[in-house]
Every structure is written in C-alpha cells, then in structure tokens.
Design a protein around this motif. Structure first.
Motif, PDB file in Angstrom:
ATOM      1  N   HIS A 208       5.773  35.266  20.950  1.00 40.39           N
ATOM      2  CA  HIS A 208       6.250  35.726  19.688  1.00 40.39           C
ATOM      3  C   HIS A 208       5.727  34.521  18.822  1.00 40.39           C
ATOM      4  N   LYS A 209       6.226  33.200  19.120  1.00 38.48           N
ATOM      5  CA  LYS A 209       5.803  32.255  18.131  1.00 38.48           C
ATOM      6  C   LYS A 209       4.243  32.076  17.765  1.00 38.48           C
TER       7      LYS A 209
ATOM      8  N   THR B   2       3.396  34.851  15.223  1.00 34.93           N
ATOM      9  CA  THR B   2       3.910  34.662  14.172  1.00 34.93           C
ATOM     10  C   THR B   2       3.520  33.431  13.293  1.00 34.93           C
TER      11      THR B   2
ATOM     12  N   SER C 208       2.510  33.285   9.358  1.00 40.92           N
ATOM     13  CA  SER C 208       3.477  33.503   8.384  1.00 40.92           C
ATOM     14  C   SER C 208       4.705  32.559   8.536  1.00 40.92           C
ATOM     15  N   ARG C 209       4.400  31.398   9.390  1.00 39.18           N
ATOM     16  CA  ARG C 209       5.414  30.390   9.494  1.00 39.18           C
ATOM     17  C   ARG C 209       6.739  30.655   9.779  1.00 39.18           C
ATOM     18  N   GLU C 210       6.825  31.953  10.474  1.00 42.04           N
ATOM     19  CA  GLU C 210       8.195  32.636  10.831  1.00 42.04           C
ATOM     20  C   GLU C 210       8.593  31.727  12.095  1.00 42.04           C
ATOM     21  N   GLU C 211       9.656  31.529  12.263  1.00 50.30           N
ATOM     22  CA  GLU C 211      10.435  30.616  13.630  1.00 50.30           C
ATOM     23  C   GLU C 211      11.459  31.345  14.328  1.00 50.30           C
TER      24      GLU C 211
END
Length: 53
Positions: free
Chosen positions: A28-29, A32, A35-38
């Motif tokens: 998952h990391k 993403t 998008s810099r989603e954490e």
C-alpha cells in the motif's frame, strides 16, 4: 438518500493472493508514494494461519 454501487474487477490472480496483497501495508505504501499518503501504522503481514505461500 441511499446510494449503492458495484465494482467488478476481472483478474487471473488467485483470490488468496489478492487478499494477501490487500493486507500488505508495504505494498500500500509503495502504491501511494507519489501522493505522499501515509499509512497510520503496521508492517508487512504474514499469511493467514494454514495458508501456504
């Protein structure tokens, strides 16, 4: 108001492998990263008991 939707994904990947991929926080990391989603927390998950890699 109630809204329903259906999403159908067609794949040749076995369901068990898709399930394991869906539970993998590292995958998952990676998906993403742009998008810099954490993720909130966690790490790589082991297969369910009784599952063979």
């Amino acid at each position: 108001m109630t809204v329903n939707f259906e999403c159908i994904t067609r794949t040749s990947v076995p369901a068990a492998e898709l399930f394991d991929r869906a539970r993998n926080i590292d995958a998952h990391k990676d998906s993403t990263a742009r998008s810099r989603e954490e993720a909130v927390g966690g790490g790589a998950v082991d297969p369910l008991p009784g599952q063979v890699d």
